[in-house]
Motif scaffolding. Structure first.
Motif, PDB file in Angstrom:
ATOM      1  N   HIS A 171       7.992  11.746 -19.227  1.00  0.00           N
ATOM      2  CA  HIS A 171       6.561  11.438 -19.263  1.00  0.00           C
ATOM      3  C   HIS A 171       6.323   9.939 -19.060  1.00  0.00           C
ATOM      4  N   LEU A 172       7.135   9.115 -19.704  1.00  0.00           N
ATOM      5  CA  LEU A 172       6.983   7.660 -19.561  1.00  0.00           C
ATOM      6  C   LEU A 172       7.296   7.199 -18.138  1.00  0.00           C
ATOM      7  N   CYS A 173       8.298   7.813 -17.512  1.00  0.00           N
ATOM      8  CA  CYS A 173       8.624   7.471 -16.119  1.00  0.00           C
ATOM      9  C   CYS A 173       7.472   7.845 -15.189  1.00  0.00           C
ATOM     10  N   MET A 174       6.872   9.010 -15.409  1.00  0.00           N
ATOM     11  CA  MET A 174       5.745   9.428 -14.580  1.00  0.00           C
ATOM     12  C   MET A 174       4.556   8.497 -14.787  1.00  0.00           C
ATOM     13  N   LYS A 175       4.333   8.079 -16.023  1.00  0.00           N
ATOM     14  CA  LYS A 175       3.238   7.156 -16.312  1.00  0.00           C
ATOM     15  C   LYS A 175       3.462   5.836 -15.571  1.00  0.00           C
ATOM     16  N   LYS A 176       4.683   5.328 -15.599  1.00  0.00           N
ATOM     17  CA  LYS A 176       5.010   4.073 -14.910  1.00  0.00           C
ATOM     18  C   LYS A 176       4.812   4.228 -13.407  1.00  0.00           C
ATOM     19  N   LEU A 177       5.230   5.349 -12.854  1.00  0.00           N
ATOM     20  CA  LEU A 177       5.068   5.599 -11.424  1.00  0.00           C
ATOM     21  C   LEU A 177       3.588   5.629 -11.046  1.00  0.00           C
ATOM     22  N   ARG A 178       2.763   6.299 -11.863  1.00  0.00           N
ATOM     23  CA  ARG A 178       1.322   6.334 -11.593  1.00  0.00           C
ATOM     24  C   ARG A 178       0.728   4.927 -11.642  1.00  0.00           C
ATOM     25  N   GLU A 179       1.174   4.115 -12.601  1.00  0.00           N
ATOM     26  CA  GLU A 179       0.687   2.731 -12.690  1.00  0.00           C
ATOM     27  C   GLU A 179       1.068   1.929 -11.452  1.00  0.00           C
ATOM     28  N   GLU A 180       2.287   2.111 -10.960  1.00  0.00           N
ATOM     29  CA  GLU A 180       2.729   1.406  -9.760  1.00  0.00           C
ATOM     30  C   GLU A 180       1.935   1.856  -8.539  1.00  0.00           C
ATOM     31  N   GLU A 181       1.661   3.161  -8.457  1.00  0.00           N
ATOM     32  CA  GLU A 181       0.865   3.675  -7.344  1.00  0.00           C
ATOM     33  C   GLU A 181      -0.557   3.122  -7.411  1.00  0.00           C
ATOM     34  N   ARG A 182      -1.118   3.070  -8.616  1.00  0.00           N
ATOM     35  CA  ARG A 182      -2.462   2.529  -8.798  1.00  0.00           C
ATOM     36  C   ARG A 182      -2.505   1.052  -8.395  1.00  0.00           C
ATOM     37  N   ALA A 183      -1.483   0.295  -8.747  1.00  0.00           N
ATOM     38  CA  ALA A 183      -1.418  -1.121  -8.380  1.00  0.00           C
ATOM     39  C   ALA A 183      -1.325  -1.274  -6.860  1.00  0.00           C
ATOM     40  N   ALA A 184      -0.543  -0.419  -6.208  1.00  0.00           N
ATOM     41  CA  ALA A 184      -0.426  -0.469  -4.748  1.00  0.00           C
ATOM     42  C   ALA A 184      -1.762  -0.125  -4.091  1.00  0.00           C
ATOM     43  N   GLU A 185      -2.478   0.863  -4.635  1.00  0.00           N
ATOM     44  CA  GLU A 185      -3.802   1.207  -4.122  1.00  0.00           C
ATOM     45  C   GLU A 185      -4.765   0.039  -4.240  1.00  0.00           C
ATOM     46  N   GLN A 186      -4.723  -0.630  -5.394  1.00  0.00           N
ATOM     47  CA  GLN A 186      -5.608  -1.776  -5.598  1.00  0.00           C
ATOM     48  C   GLN A 186      -5.276  -2.898  -4.623  1.00  0.00           C
ATOM     49  N   ALA A 222      -6.815  -5.899   0.115  1.00  0.00           N
ATOM     50  CA  ALA A 222      -6.504  -6.348   1.476  1.00  0.00           C
ATOM     51  C   ALA A 222      -7.583  -5.880   2.449  1.00  0.00           C
ATOM     52  N   ALA A 223      -8.047  -4.640   2.293  1.00  0.00           N
ATOM     53  CA  ALA A 223      -9.098  -4.119   3.167  1.00  0.00           C
ATOM     54  C   ALA A 223     -10.394  -4.894   2.955  1.00  0.00           C
ATOM     55  N   PHE A 224     -10.722  -5.209   1.719  1.00  0.00           N
ATOM     56  CA  PHE A 224     -11.927  -5.967   1.403  1.00  0.00           C
ATOM     57  C   PHE A 224     -11.876  -7.349   2.053  1.00  0.00           C
ATOM     58  N   ARG A 269     -11.284   3.165   8.028  1.00  0.00           N
ATOM     59  CA  ARG A 269     -10.126   2.890   8.885  1.00  0.00           C
ATOM     60  C   ARG A 269      -9.558   1.521   8.557  1.00  0.00           C
ATOM     61  N   LEU A 270      -8.256   1.475   8.469  1.00  0.00           N
ATOM     62  CA  LEU A 270      -7.583   0.204   8.202  1.00  0.00           C
ATOM     63  C   LEU A 270      -7.082  -0.387   9.513  1.00  0.00           C
ATOM     64  N   THR A 271      -7.270  -1.676   9.651  1.00  0.00           N
ATOM     65  CA  THR A 271      -6.787  -2.352  10.852  1.00  0.00           C
ATOM     66  C   THR A 271      -5.268  -2.461  10.787  1.00  0.00           C
ATOM     67  N   PRO A 272      -4.625  -2.706  11.911  1.00  0.00           N
ATOM     68  CA  PRO A 272      -3.162  -2.829  11.906  1.00  0.00           C
ATOM     69  C   PRO A 272      -2.658  -3.911  10.962  1.00  0.00           C
ATOM     70  N   SER A 273      -3.374  -5.027  10.863  1.00  0.00           N
ATOM     71  CA  SER A 273      -2.901  -6.096   9.971  1.00  0.00           C
ATOM     72  C   SER A 273      -2.972  -5.675   8.511  1.00  0.00           C
ATOM     73  N   VAL A 274      -4.001  -4.922   8.133  1.00  0.00           N
ATOM     74  CA  VAL A 274      -4.108  -4.447   6.756  1.00  0.00           C
ATOM     75  C   VAL A 274      -3.011  -3.426   6.483  1.00  0.00           C
ATOM     76  N   ARG A 275      -2.756  -2.563   7.445  1.00  0.00           N
ATOM     77  CA  ARG A 275      -1.672  -1.592   7.281  1.00  0.00           C
ATOM     78  C   ARG A 275      -0.331  -2.294   7.141  1.00  0.00           C
ATOM     79  N   PHE A 276      -0.130  -3.373   7.907  1.00  0.00           N
ATOM     80  CA  PHE A 276       1.109  -4.133   7.804  1.00  0.00           C
ATOM     81  C   PHE A 276       1.253  -4.737   6.412  1.00  0.00           C
TER      82      PHE A 276
END
Length: 140
Positions: A96-111, A116-118, A2-9
């Motif tokens: 294909h290159l656009c999808m690759k870039k999108l996946r990289e951006e999503e991966r960066a957002a996940e990290q 932030a959660a850590f 579970r993420l706290t409200p501040s982490v979600r923000f």
């Protein structure tokens, strides 16, 4: 987990910044770089019908155009009086290159979310603010 409200923000703010950055003029630059990497050729339209087509296209999007019996995929750069033009193979590579870039951006957002959660989990482990921070200290 579970993420706290501040982490979600924080995560929401990071995602919003990412989305805003995609909506700026740098988005066109990214698309031009990807199109060039995919094999699109840069052309400078000289015929009146080419100039008219170029100015009518959405500026940050590849659009299929039938021109003289052939299908071309065009990313206009009207400000520089040029266009990135490719065929079916180049457009497929572009996608294909656009999808690759999108996946990289999503991966960066996940990290960023995980970091932030850590940090949020470890923040409470030592009792919050260090001594003296967040408090006004008056010296006489």
């Amino acid at each position: 987990m579970r993420l706290t409200p501040s982490v979600r923000f924080i995560a929401s703010a990071a995602l919003a910044m990412l989305l805003v950055s995609c909506a700026t003029s740098s988005r066109l630059e990214e698309h031009k770089t990807i199109a060039y990497s995919a094999g699109f050729k840069v052309i400078h339209p000289v015929k009146p019908d080419q100039v008219a087509i170029l100015s009518s296209l959405p500026k940050d999007k590849v659009t299929p155009i039938n021109y003289q019996g052939k299908t071309y995929y065009i990313l206009p750069d009207a400000e520089n009086n040029q266009a990135f033009v490719g065929g079916k193979m180049e457009f497929t590579t572009y996608q294909h290159l656009c999808m690759k870039k999108l996946r990289e951006e999503e991966r960066a957002a996940e990290q960023m979310d995980q970091a932030a959660a850590f940090h949020q989990m470890n923040w409470g482990a030592w009792g919050g603010w260090p001594m003296g921070y967040g408090r006004v200290i008056h010296y006489r």
